[in-house]
Design a protein around this motif. Structure first.
Motif, short mmCIF file in Angstrom:
data_model
loop_
_atom_site.label_atom_id
_atom_site.label_comp_id
_atom_site.label_asym_id
_atom_site.label_seq_id
_atom_site.Cartn_x
_atom_site.Cartn_y
_atom_site.Cartn_z
N UNK A 76 0.87 -1.18 0.00
CA UNK A 76 0.00 0.00 0.00
C UNK A 76 0.91 1.23 0.00
N UNK A 77 1.10 1.88 -1.15
CA UNK A 77 1.96 3.07 -1.20
C UNK A 77 1.46 4.16 -0.24
N UNK A 78 2.36 5.02 0.20
CA UNK A 78 1.95 6.07 1.16
C UNK A 78 0.78 6.93 0.67
N UNK A 79 0.77 7.28 -0.61
CA UNK A 79 -0.35 8.12 -1.07
C UNK A 79 -1.67 7.34 -1.08
N UNK A 80 -1.59 6.02 -1.30
CA UNK A 80 -2.79 5.19 -1.22
C UNK A 80 -3.28 5.10 0.23
#
Length: 337
Positions: A76-80
């Motif tokens: 889960x990328x930080x922006x997600x």
């Protein structure tokens, strides 16, 4: 069979059905879904068969909370994560890298998975019941359900339990959660490209995405190569049986004037105050508010079909951010004609 979604015994019956590989109709805040255990490939195959949907067209996996993502996504990328923190539970789907071996059939064999956490209380109650380790419910916990819209592939999405039964038959167990509050499908954001990419507009707008993660989302047209397939992104989709045509208010009035008293088998859905000489024409006022229009849109299209019209003329929505989701659905409906 329609059951009251506010009845705990109905929730338990639906949870048992899902754990044994059956399909159910599920209310969400967006539209009603046709749900199956996302981890059961045989059950998911029944969704594709019931809808007449191509098996390589991926489904969205619904989870009870943000922690449910770990059962299906490998990263889960930080922006997600910022989008999850801001808009879950809610009408937002994120495309994430898929955990190997999970939801293979639901993702159409892709290495990405679409996940969302619905806010509808009936959906929440069912998803939490499915995730419980409870011998009374039978079987192993279900960590998420695949649930595309509960209609035939490409047609108008259902926003009431009755719509689902009319579309898919009385034998299907459907939890009745009332009319859907949002009325159009979730916003879909691809989070596998290092930046957010808007694949399908919805109630969560571009500006809200930018505000949450600090960067404006790209459009899928900006990255035409290797963009993951996602639900509801075909050019022609969401179509009633009648042919849909989008026009501005002037063109609508001109068409009505030309037809005069002979106008028949036509429904008109517009914000403008239009005049017609025909008593056989259906005129329905579109709300000036985008959110209100979205909430009633699919029910309106279904009602026109029920009245036997052959043509549906619709005033083109404004080209403003808040109308993007409605405009997207209508453009796809018109493309199907």
């Amino acid at each position: 069979m329609i059951l009251d979604g506010n009845d705990p015994s109905a929730i338990e019956a639906a949870a048992r059905a899902l754990r044994t590989g059956a399909l159910i109709g599920l209310p969400t805040e967006t539209v009603y879904g046709l749900a199956a255990d996302a981890g059961n490939d045989a059950a998911v195959a029944q969704i594709f068969a019931a809808k007449g949907r191509p098996s390589d067209h991926p489904l969205i996996v619904h989870v009870a909370d943000a922690d449910g993502v770990r059962h299906f996504a490998s990263e889960v990328p930080p922006f997600a994560q910022a989008l999850i923190d801001a808009y879950w539970p809610g009408p937002l789907t994120l495309i994430l890298p898929r955990l190997p071996g999970m939801a293979t059939a639901a993702t159409g064999g892709q290495n990405s998975v679409g996940v969302r956490c619905p806010s509808h209380p009936v959906a929440q109650a069912l998803l939490r019941a499915c995730a419980r380790t409870d011998a009374a419910l039978g079987g192993q916990p279900v960590w998420g359900v695949a649930a595309p819209s509960a209609n035939r592939f490409g047609r108008v999405s259902p926003t009431t339990a009755q719509h689902v039964q009319d579309e898919l038959g009385a034998d299907l167990l459907v939890l009745d959660g009332g009319a859907c509050g949002v009325g159009i499908e979730s916003t879909i954001v691809d989070c596998t490209r290092g930046v957010p990419v808007l694949l399908r507009p919805g109630a969560v707008t571009r500006e809200q995405i930018r505000a949450a993660c600090g960067v404006a989302p790209l459009s899928k047209e900006d990255l035409p190569d290797h963009t993951p397939r996602a639900s509801g992104t075909l050019e022609a989709h969401y179509a009633p049986a009648a042919k849909v045509r989008l026009m501005d208010a002037k063109a609508l009035q001109t068409g009505l004037d030309v037809l005069g008293a002979d106008a028949a088998h036509i429904a008109v859905y517009a914000r403008a105050a239009l005049r017609s000489q025909s008593s056989r024409l259906i005129l329905r006022r579109m709300p000036d508010d985008a959110q209100a229009t979205a909430q009633q849109l699919f029910a309106t299209l279904r009602s026109f079909d029920d009245q036997g019209v052959k043509l549906i003329w619709i005033e083109t929505p404004p080209a403003t951010p808040e109308w993007e989701g409605v405009r997207d659905r209508l453009q796809r409906a018109a493309a199907a004609g």
